[in-house]
Write a protein that holds these residues in place. Sequence first.
Motif, PDB file in Angstrom:
ATOM      1  N   ASP A  59      11.726  43.703 -48.692  1.00 45.61           N
ATOM      2  CA  ASP A  59      11.734  42.306 -50.049  1.00 45.61           C
ATOM      3  C   ASP A  59      12.220  40.831 -49.315  1.00 45.61           C
ATOM      4  N   MET A  60      13.514  41.510 -48.677  1.00 46.25           N
ATOM      5  CA  MET A  60      13.791  40.094 -48.116  1.00 46.25           C
ATOM      6  C   MET A  60      13.246  39.539 -46.466  1.00 46.25           C
ATOM      7  N   PHE A  61      12.452  40.394 -45.673  1.00 45.14           N
ATOM      8  CA  PHE A  61      11.962  40.137 -44.395  1.00 45.14           C
ATOM      9  C   PHE A  61      10.789  39.731 -44.849  1.00 45.14           C
ATOM     10  N   GLU A  62       9.929  40.337 -46.149  1.00 48.34           N
ATOM     11  CA  GLU A  62       8.358  39.504 -46.140  1.00 48.34           C
ATOM     12  C   GLU A  62       9.467  38.783 -47.326  1.00 48.34           C
ATOM     13  N   GLU A  63       9.939  37.338 -47.431  1.00 53.99           N
ATOM     14  CA  GLU A  63      10.399  36.347 -47.810  1.00 53.99           C
ATOM     15  C   GLU A  63       9.858  35.566 -46.630  1.00 53.99           C
ATOM     16  N   VAL A  64      10.366  36.237 -45.429  1.00 60.14           N
ATOM     17  CA  VAL A  64      10.270  34.924 -44.092  1.00 60.14           C
ATOM     18  C   VAL A  64       9.568  35.089 -43.064  1.00 60.14           C
ATOM     19  N   PHE A  65       8.621  36.193 -43.241  1.00 53.66           N
ATOM     20  CA  PHE A  65       7.830  36.547 -42.666  1.00 53.66           C
ATOM     21  C   PHE A  65       6.725  37.067 -43.015  1.00 53.66           C
ATOM     22  N   SER A  66       5.536  36.294 -43.003  1.00 55.61           N
ATOM     23  CA  SER A  66       3.984  35.935 -43.802  1.00 55.61           C
ATOM     24  C   SER A  66       2.888  36.696 -43.490  1.00 55.61           C
ATOM     25  N   ALA A  67       3.666  37.685 -41.719  1.00 54.59           N
ATOM     26  CA  ALA A  67       2.697  38.345 -41.420  1.00 54.59           C
ATOM     27  C   ALA A  67       3.221  39.755 -42.015  1.00 54.59           C
ATOM     28  N   ALA A  68       4.456  40.075 -42.831  1.00 55.97           N
ATOM     29  CA  ALA A  68       4.865  41.272 -43.303  1.00 55.97           C
ATOM     30  C   ALA A  68       4.025  41.905 -44.490  1.00 55.97           C
ATOM     31  N   PRO A  69       2.951  41.853 -44.959  1.00 52.87           N
ATOM     32  CA  PRO A  69       2.210  42.388 -45.461  1.00 52.87           C
ATOM     33  C   PRO A  69       1.040  43.151 -45.116  1.00 52.87           C
ATOM     34  N   CYS A  70       0.816  42.758 -43.734  1.00 58.42           N
ATOM     35  CA  CYS A  70      -0.457  43.625 -43.477  1.00 58.42           C
ATOM     36  C   CYS A  70       0.612  45.061 -42.634  1.00 58.42           C
ATOM     37  N   PHE A  71       2.253  45.435 -43.013  1.00 56.86           N
ATOM     38  CA  PHE A  71       2.332  46.763 -43.381  1.00 56.86           C
ATOM     39  C   PHE A  71       2.003  47.326 -43.876  1.00 56.86           C
ATOM     40  N   GLU A  72       1.558  46.833 -45.283  1.00 59.33           N
ATOM     41  CA  GLU A  72       0.827  48.081 -45.896  1.00 59.33           C
ATOM     42  C   GLU A  72      -1.131  48.174 -46.093  1.00 59.33           C
ATOM     43  N   SER A  73      -1.729  46.684 -45.110  1.00 59.09           N
ATOM     44  CA  SER A  73      -3.077  46.768 -44.780  1.00 59.09           C
ATOM     45  C   SER A  73      -3.211  46.160 -43.917  1.00 59.09           C
ATOM     46  N   PRO A  74      -3.750  46.835 -42.197  1.00 61.07           N
ATOM     47  CA  PRO A  74      -3.482  46.575 -41.550  1.00 61.07           C
ATOM     48  C   PRO A  74      -4.137  45.722 -40.991  1.00 61.07           C
ATOM     49  N   ASP A  75      -5.593  46.234 -41.075  1.00 60.05           N
ATOM     50  CA  ASP A  75      -6.611  45.519 -41.042  1.00 60.05           C
ATOM     51  C   ASP A  75      -7.248  44.047 -41.743  1.00 60.05           C
ATOM     52  N   GLU A  76      -6.837  44.176 -43.125  1.00 66.09           N
ATOM     53  CA  GLU A  76      -6.882  43.213 -43.455  1.00 66.09           C
ATOM     54  C   GLU A  76      -6.224  41.372 -43.238  1.00 66.09           C
ATOM     55  N   HIS A  77      -5.373  41.060 -41.993  1.00 65.80           N
ATOM     56  CA  HIS A  77      -4.622  40.796 -42.116  1.00 65.80           C
ATOM     57  C   HIS A  77      -5.512  39.327 -41.187  1.00 65.80           C
ATOM     58  N   LYS A  78      -6.244  38.217 -41.197  1.00 64.98           N
ATOM     59  CA  LYS A  78      -6.789  38.295 -40.118  1.00 64.98           C
ATOM     60  C   LYS A  78      -6.013  37.313 -38.813  1.00 64.98           C
ATOM     61  N   ASP A  79      -4.826  36.997 -38.382  1.00 68.98           N
ATOM     62  CA  ASP A  79      -4.091  36.579 -37.674  1.00 68.98           C
ATOM     63  C   ASP A  79      -3.542  37.739 -36.723  1.00 68.98           C
ATOM     64  N   TRP A  80      -4.139  39.092 -36.731  1.00 71.36           N
ATOM     65  CA  TRP A  80      -2.802  40.094 -36.250  1.00 71.36           C
ATOM     66  C   TRP A  80      -4.067  41.030 -36.199  1.00 71.36           C
ATOM     67  N   HIS A  81      -3.811  41.741 -34.728  1.00 70.81           N
ATOM     68  CA  HIS A  81      -4.699  42.902 -34.645  1.00 70.81           C
ATOM     69  C   HIS A  81      -4.060  43.868 -34.993  1.00 70.81           C
ATOM     70  N   ALA A  82      -3.981  45.176 -35.152  1.00 73.39           N
ATOM     71  CA  ALA A  82      -3.384  46.011 -35.298  1.00 73.39           C
ATOM     72  C   ALA A  82      -4.160  47.102 -34.756  1.00 73.39           C
ATOM     73  N   ILE A  83      -3.134  47.947 -34.130  1.00 70.52           N
ATOM     74  CA  ILE A  83      -3.411  49.753 -33.037  1.00 70.52           C
ATOM     75  C   ILE A  83      -2.792  50.680 -33.497  1.00 70.52           C
ATOM     76  N   TYR A  84      -3.155  50.997 -34.376  1.00 66.82           N
ATOM     77  CA  TYR A  84      -2.354  52.758 -34.933  1.00 66.82           C
ATOM     78  C   TYR A  84      -1.584  53.313 -33.963  1.00 66.82           C
ATOM     79  N   MET A  85      -0.583  53.273 -34.211  1.00 65.79           N
ATOM     80  CA  MET A  85      -0.049  54.110 -32.922  1.00 65.79           C
ATOM     81  C   MET A  85      -0.380  55.824 -32.924  1.00 65.79           C
TER      82      MET A  85
END
Length: 146
Positions: A59-85
């Motif tokens: 929660d603290m990290f999500e307050e400062v890093f705008s991309a953190a919500p893509c942890f839960e929905s990686p395919d929905e964040h337009k600025d990041w390419h997610a590669i499932y490992m």
Amino acid sequence: MKKSIRVTRRNFKKIDYDNVVVFVYTAGGGMGQGGQIEFSTIDGTIYDMNYLYGDVTLDMFEEVFSAAPCFESPDEHKDWHAIYMGMGNCLFIHKRLFKVFKKDIENIKTDSDIGDLYHSVLGSTALNKNSKKIRSAPGIDTNKCV
């Protein structure tokens, strides 16, 4: 791989998250160290934290890093390419840097290749504001790099 800087309550608000270009997220029950997040800025500085066992919560990290919500929905964040490992681990490469590593990404054929990519991207010598690859990447303003 370079030595990383541990994210703590003391330093987590001082990091320039706008210059984060790659990060790896491990889910709480993921293989490896559950709750681990590693990320690198455009200059190749590597940071690491664990939101389960460290002193900075997710929660603290999500307050400062705008991309953190893509942890839960990686395919929905337009600025990041997610590669499932696999096994609850995901590599995220910012769209500004994706073209730099696109050929490497296209050559992934096995889980081992993903691990190799992860190690080559995080803290890469390509992540240097003076790198020819970085200077030629679209949308990257190296004057804003630390």
